[in-house]
Design a protein around this motif. Structure first.
Motif, PDB file in Angstrom:
ATOM      1  N   ILE A  16       2.464  40.076  36.321  1.00 28.16           N
ATOM      2  CA  ILE A  16       3.748  40.267  36.996  1.00 28.16           C
ATOM      3  C   ILE A  16       3.630  41.144  38.238  1.00 28.16           C
ATOM      4  CG2 ILE A  16       5.059  39.983  34.864  1.00 28.16           C
ATOM      5  CD1 ILE A  16       5.503  43.020  34.845  1.00 28.16           C
ATOM      6  N   VAL A  17       2.506  41.897  38.395  1.00 24.20           N
ATOM      7  CA  VAL A  17       2.360  42.758  39.562  1.00 24.20           C
ATOM      8  C   VAL A  17       2.379  41.959  40.861  1.00 24.20           C
ATOM      9  CG1 VAL A  17       0.760  44.267  40.808  1.00 24.20           C
ATOM     10  CG2 VAL A  17       1.240  44.668  38.390  1.00 24.20           C
ATOM     11  N   PRO A  18       1.576  40.867  40.994  1.00 23.94           N
ATOM     12  CA  PRO A  18       1.633  40.097  42.245  1.00 23.94           C
ATOM     13  C   PRO A  18       3.025  39.561  42.542  1.00 23.94           C
ATOM     14  CG  PRO A  18      -0.298  39.487  40.952  1.00 23.94           C
ATOM     15  CD  PRO A  18       0.577  40.323  40.061  1.00 23.94           C
ATOM     16  N   GLU A  19       3.730  39.153  41.499  1.00 25.90           N
ATOM     17  CA  GLU A  19       5.085  38.635  41.711  1.00 25.90           C
ATOM     18  C   GLU A  19       6.002  39.730  42.217  1.00 25.90           C
ATOM     19  OE1 GLU A  19       8.739  36.509  39.230  1.00 25.90           O
ATOM     20  OE2 GLU A  19       6.781  36.820  38.278  1.00 25.90           O
ATOM     21  N   ALA A  20       5.876  40.951  41.631  1.00 26.36           N
ATOM     22  CA  ALA A  20       6.717  42.064  42.063  1.00 26.36           C
ATOM     23  C   ALA A  20       6.420  42.431  43.511  1.00 26.36           C
ATOM     24  CB  ALA A  20       6.486  43.282  41.163  1.00 26.36           C
ATOM     25  N   VAL A  21       5.125  42.461  43.862  1.00 28.00           N
ATOM     26  CA  VAL A  21       4.745  42.769  45.236  1.00 28.00           C
ATOM     27  C   VAL A  21       5.275  41.710  46.191  1.00 28.00           C
ATOM     28  CG1 VAL A  21       2.787  43.002  46.810  1.00 28.00           C
ATOM     29  CG2 VAL A  21       2.693  44.052  44.541  1.00 28.00           C
ATOM     30  N   ALA A  22       5.165  40.443  45.790  1.00 30.29           N
ATOM     31  CA  ALA A  22       5.654  39.347  46.634  1.00 30.29           C
ATOM     32  C   ALA A  22       7.159  39.463  46.856  1.00 30.29           C
ATOM     33  CB  ALA A  22       5.315  38.006  45.980  1.00 30.29           C
ATOM     34  N   GLN A  23       7.883  39.811  45.781  1.00 29.58           N
ATOM     35  CA  GLN A  23       9.325  39.973  45.915  1.00 29.58           C
ATOM     36  C   GLN A  23       9.664  41.104  46.871  1.00 29.58           C
ATOM     37  OE1 GLN A  23      10.728  40.498  41.910  1.00 29.58           O
ATOM     38  NE2 GLN A  23      10.764  38.310  41.465  1.00 29.58           N
ATOM     39  N   ALA A  24       8.914  42.208  46.771  1.00 25.14           N
ATOM     40  CA  ALA A  24       9.148  43.334  47.664  1.00 25.14           C
ATOM     41  C   ALA A  24       8.858  42.952  49.109  1.00 25.14           C
ATOM     42  CB  ALA A  24       8.282  44.525  47.250  1.00 25.14           C
ATOM     43  N   ASP A  25       7.765  42.212  49.293  1.00 24.43           N
ATOM     44  CA  ASP A  25       7.397  41.789  50.639  1.00 24.43           C
ATOM     45  C   ASP A  25       8.444  40.866  51.256  1.00 24.43           C
ATOM     46  OD1 ASP A  25       5.113  43.260  50.576  1.00 24.43           O
ATOM     47  OD2 ASP A  25       3.776  41.594  50.085  1.00 24.43           O
ATOM     48  N   GLN A  26       9.049  40.024  50.432  1.00 24.13           N
ATOM     49  CA  GLN A  26      10.013  39.057  50.936  1.00 24.13           C
ATOM     50  C   GLN A  26      11.414  39.635  51.082  1.00 24.13           C
ATOM     51  OE1 GLN A  26       9.392  35.953  52.170  1.00 24.13           O
ATOM     52  NE2 GLN A  26       7.282  36.684  51.947  1.00 24.13           N
ATOM     53  N   PHE A  27      11.673  40.771  50.460  1.00 22.82           N
ATOM     54  CA  PHE A  27      13.030  41.324  50.462  1.00 22.82           C
ATOM     55  C   PHE A  27      13.543  41.557  51.880  1.00 22.82           C
ATOM     56  CE2 PHE A  27      15.729  45.088  50.858  1.00 22.82           C
ATOM     57  CZ  PHE A  27      16.841  44.673  50.136  1.00 22.82           C
ATOM     58  N   TYR A  28      12.699  42.075  52.751  1.00 21.94           N
ATOM     59  CA  TYR A  28      13.155  42.486  54.077  1.00 21.94           C
ATOM     60  C   TYR A  28      13.246  41.334  55.083  1.00 21.94           C
ATOM     61  CZ  TYR A  28      13.014  47.410  52.828  1.00 21.94           C
ATOM     62  OH  TYR A  28      13.271  48.632  52.252  1.00 21.94           O
ATOM     63  N   LYS A  29      12.785  40.166  54.705  1.00 24.70           N
ATOM     64  CA  LYS A  29      12.850  39.040  55.621  1.00 24.70           C
ATOM     65  C   LYS A  29      14.300  38.689  55.935  1.00 24.70           C
ATOM     66  CE  LYS A  29      11.101  34.350  56.347  1.00 24.70           C
ATOM     67  NZ  LYS A  29      10.310  33.232  55.779  1.00 24.70           N
ATOM     68  N   GLY A  30      14.631  38.653  57.206  1.00 22.71           N
ATOM     69  CA  GLY A  30      15.985  38.313  57.630  1.00 22.71           C
ATOM     70  C   GLY A  30      16.993  39.434  57.473  1.00 22.71           C
ATOM     71  N   LYS A  31      16.531  40.621  57.052  1.00 26.81           N
ATOM     72  CA  LYS A  31      17.438  41.751  56.829  1.00 26.81           C
ATOM     73  C   LYS A  31      17.483  42.661  58.065  1.00 26.81           C
ATOM     74  CE  LYS A  31      18.278  41.160  52.283  1.00 26.81           C
ATOM     75  NZ  LYS A  31      17.202  40.275  51.821  1.00 26.81           N
ATOM     76  N   THR A  32      18.460  43.550  58.071  1.00 24.46           N
ATOM     77  CA  THR A  32      18.586  44.570  59.116  1.00 24.46           C
ATOM     78  C   THR A  32      18.584  45.944  58.463  1.00 24.46           C
ATOM     79  OG1 THR A  32      19.835  43.135  60.623  1.00 24.46           O
ATOM     80  CG2 THR A  32      20.044  45.513  60.951  1.00 24.46           C
TER      81      THR A  32
END
Length: 345
Positions: A16-32
Motif C-alpha cells: 500500500i506504500v506505493p499507492e499512498a505515495v502515488a495518491q499524494a503525488d497526484q493530489f496537487y495536480k490541478g490544485k492551487t
C-alpha cells in the motif's frame, strides 16, 4: 504462525506504500496553493512568499499553481487565526505570519484563536537579527539618551507580536530604556512612511530588510537615520554605530534571569520568516511541501533572485522550528509569568 502473520502484515504494508505515495503525488495536480501573508505587500515577508509561490510548484508533482494573499491585522494574528480555524487541513493553505506571533499566544491575548504547537511548520528561509533605528534629527543619539529622557521616543508598530513592540519591552525591562509604541500600522512599509512624515521617529525590524531595500538605501546615503542597538550575536559592520544587545547587557550588568527572559522574547529572530500549514494536514503532504520548500532554496534561479533582492538565505527546517516552538511553550513558570507581566497588557 506468529512469523507468518508478521510476514503477511509486512507484505500488505509494502503493497500500500506505493499507492499512498502515488495518491499524494497526484493530489496537487490541478490544485492551487494559497500563501497567506500576515503583513502588507512589499515587505520581506511578502517578497519571500512571492518567491516561494514562483518556484515551489516546480518541485511538487502535478505542479500546482500558487497565489499570495495579504491579510493584515493585529500583527498577523488575523491571518494566523484564519488559517488555523477556517482553512481546510488539506495542504492547500500556507501562512507566513510575523515571526513574533507566538508571543500573542504565550501571554494569552484574547484575540488569539490558534495554538502554534499544532501548526505544521514547513520551514524558514532565514533567521533574523533585529535592528532598532531612529531618525537622526530626533533628540536621542543613543540608548543612553533614551534611558535618561524625560519623554520617551514615539515608535511605530504593527501589533504586539511586532519586533518594534517586543524589543522595546526587552530594553525597558533589562536596561530601563522606555519607548512610546504606537500600534496599529498595517505593516512595516506604513511605519517607514510614518517615520518619514515624522509621525513617529523610530522602529525595530529585521537587519536584512534594513540593509536590503528602499527607503533605507537612500536614508543611509542622506544620514536620515541612526542605529540604536541590534540583536546580532557579533558586531555587524553595517551597524557600526550601534552596540549589540549583549554589549548593552554587559554595560548595564543585566542579571542572568533577565537575559533568559530576553531570549524567550526575542526567539522571533530564530523563527525568521516562518511558513506553516494548517493543523491536521496529512503527513505525506507536509513532507511534499517541506521538500519543495528546501529544493526552492537550492534552486540556482531562486537563489539568484534572492541575491538580487538582497534577501539573505540561512534556512531552518520545519522540524527545527517545531522543536523551537515546543521549547518556548515549555518555559519555566516564572519565565512565563514574567513575560505575561511585561507583554500582557
Amino acid at each position: 504462525m506468529k512469523e507468518r502473520v508478521l510476514l503477511l502484515t509486512l507484505i500488505f504494508c509494502l503493497s500500500i506504500v506505493p499507492e499512498a505515495v502515488a495518491q499524494a503525488d497526484q493530489f496537487y495536480k490541478g490544485k492551487t496553493i494559497r500563501i497567506m501573508v500576515g503583513s502588507t505587500a512589499g515587505g520581506f515577508y511578502d517578497r519571500w512568499a512571492r518567491l516561494f509561490a514562483k518556484y515551489m510548484g516546480k518541485y511538487i508533482a502535478g505542479q500546482p499553481a500558487f497565489i499570495v494573499q495579504n491579510m493584515t491585522g493585529a500583527g498577523s494574528v488575523v491571518a494566523t487565526n484564519h488559517v488555523y480555524n477556517v482553512a481546510k487541513p488539506d495542504g492547500l493553505t500556507l501562512v507566513m505570519p510575523l515571526n513574533g506571533v507566538y508571543i500573542d499566544q504565550f501571554v494569552g491575548r484574547k484575540e488569539v484563536q490558534f495554538d502554534m504547537r499544532k501548526f505544521r511548520f514547513i520551514g524558514s528561509p532565514v533567521t533574523e537579527d533585529i535592528i532598532f533605528y531612529i531618525r537622526a534629527d530626533a533628540p536621542y543619539k543613543s540608548i543612553v539618551d533614551v534611558i535618561k529622557a524625560k519623554e520617551p521616543p514615539k515608535c511605530g508598530g504593527s501589533g504586539t507580536a511586532s519586533s518594534d513592540y517586543i524589543l522595546s519591552k526587552v530594553l525597558e525591562e533589562t536596561v530601563g530604556a522606555k519607548f512610546n509604541t504606537v500600534l496599529g500600522y498595517a505593516g512595516g512599509t506604513e511605519i517607514d512612511l510614518a517615520v518619514e512624515k515624522n509621525e513617529v521617529v523610530c522602529r525595530a525590524h529585521s537587519m536584512s530588510a534594513h540593509f536590503g531595500r528602499e527607503p533605507f538605501d537612500t536614508w543611509h546615503k542622506k544620514n536620515f537615520d541612526r542605529h540604536l542597538v541590534h540583536t546580532a550575536r557579533k558586531k555587524d559592520s553595517r551597524a557600526a554605530d550601534a552596540p549589540t544587545l549583549h554589549e548593552l547587557f554587559e554595560q548595564y550588568k543585566v542579571p542572568e534571569n533577565n537575559r533568559r527572559l530576553a531570549q524567550v522574547l526575542l526567539a522571533a529572530g530564530d523563527f525568521g520568516r516562518p511558513m506553516m500549514v494548517t493543523p491536521g494536514t496529512p503527513p505525506d503532504r507536509v513532507k511534499i511541501l517541506r521538500d519543495a520548500f528546501a529544493k526552492t532554496l537550492s534552486d540556482p534561479e531562486a537563489l539568484d533572485e534572492a541575491k538580487k533582492g538582497r534577501m539573505d538565505v540561512d534556512p531552518a527546517t520545519g522540524e527545527e522550528l517545531e522543536k523551537l516552538v515546543n521549547e518556548i511553550f515549555a518555559s519555566p513558570p516564572d519565565v512565563v509569568e514574567r513575560v505575561k507581566k511585561i507583554l500582557g497588557n
